[in-house]
Design an enzyme around this catalytic site. Sequence first.
Site, PDB file in Angstrom:
ATOM      1  N   THR A 328     -24.961 -36.862  60.338  1.00 32.32           N
ATOM      2  CA  THR A 328     -24.530 -37.023  61.723  1.00 32.32           C
ATOM      3  C   THR A 328     -23.624 -35.875  62.151  1.00 32.32           C
ATOM      4  OG1 THR A 328     -22.516 -38.245  61.212  1.00 32.32           O
ATOM      5  CG2 THR A 328     -24.523 -39.543  61.458  1.00 32.32           C
ATOM      6  N   CYS A 329     -23.311 -35.839  63.457  1.00 34.37           N
ATOM      7  CA  CYS A 329     -22.447 -34.782  63.994  1.00 34.37           C
ATOM      8  C   CYS A 329     -20.972 -35.111  63.848  1.00 34.37           C
ATOM      9  CB  CYS A 329     -22.763 -34.566  65.466  1.00 34.37           C
ATOM     10  SG  CYS A 329     -24.399 -33.897  65.698  1.00 34.37           S
ATOM     11  N   ASP A 330     -20.657 -36.229  63.181  1.00 32.03           N
ATOM     12  CA  ASP A 330     -19.264 -36.650  63.065  1.00 32.03           C
ATOM     13  C   ASP A 330     -18.604 -36.007  61.846  1.00 32.03           C
ATOM     14  OD1 ASP A 330     -16.862 -37.894  62.993  1.00 32.03           O
ATOM     15  OD2 ASP A 330     -17.651 -39.917  63.000  1.00 32.03           O
TER      16      ASP A 330
END
Length: 380
Positions: A328-330
Amino acid sequence: MITANDLQELAKTHGTPLFIIDHDELRSNYAIFKDNLPRVQAYYAVKANPDPVIVKTLFEAGASFDVSSIAEFNIVYDNIKHLSEQDQHQWIWDNIIYANPIKAEETLRELDKYQLLMTFDNREEVFKIRDHAPNARVVLRLRVSNAGAMVELSSKFGASHDEALDLIFEAVNAGLTVAGLSFHVGSQTTNFENYMQAINMAALIFKEVKERGYDKMDLLDIGGGFPAPYDESVKPFSELTKRINTELNRLIPEDIKIIAEPGRFLVATTATAVSKIIGKAVRHGKLCYYIDDGVYHTFSGVIFDHCQYHFDAFKVGPTQICTVFGPTCDGLDVISMTEELPEDLQRGDLLSSKNIGAYSGATSTYFNGFPPAKVIQVNR
Ligand SMILES: *Cc1c(COP(=O)(O)O)cnc(C)c1O
């Protein structure tokens, strides 16, 4: 036993990410638990891994269940719904405990017809149960030492020894049947003293309650917390159970039924994750691998369970300490910052992570649109 070869074959057939559950291992863990604690009936804590197939295998092996919501209740209920209503009631009476000390009113009303075993640890809950599930058989959850556990529960739940008698008689005076006592020593407890202290405290309270004239308590629930063998530092299960059995036989009269709520111990070693490397970079001089599963799915235990999982590569070669990130982009999606892995792994190469059956995908979300790992049942 699932080999590295089996894992690679499964990945070839099904793609990745995979979450592979071995039901031979599950049956074996259940048998080990039973053999080592002959006086204790195991109520599997469904929250550790609510996969209905896991619940079914344990049901067939003779397990009972600890549930904490209607949804978990229904996963277990699915296995007995073909029985007559009377047999359903009997089975639930004997084999389910609702072990969440704080329960929703709607849930209490829905389940009251089963005269369910359920825990409580405060006055407010006594009145709630009296009003919404007056037929329940209640069990007082005690606050006991969680020292040295990987996941601590004593700050959220449990009545102290000082409060116990008052709460028990509060429940009795409210017209409820008080069936007994329970505790939880904290999850992945490697400090075995917690169990010893808790059993001693429960034995004292049993005695005090009897002296005060109430003689209907006939159940001791020694909870969960039994440690999974994540690494060599975890002492053998038989060492713990030997000490537990000695204390139970010394302190708990034979006519008291003893149950436990193992979660992690039964399922942790049953599952292996297989993920694929989808990216590779060097950041601040450190090699980073990006894989197609992360803390929003199979590796959620990194965050919620305070558990560190490790990876095995299928290739050999010179290694480095690497970081492994989820997809994910987190920035939170970090699975491990200290993995020793071969430095020349390429996009498309696979990694596996074992002992990941407990508190893993159970807390998965669809954040960023990534789907969860595909679950593969082996030796079912
Ligand atoms: C989480 C929980 C369990 C299971 O604990 P493990 O440490 O996984 O064995 C058992 N009982 C209760 C009440 C729980 O909250």
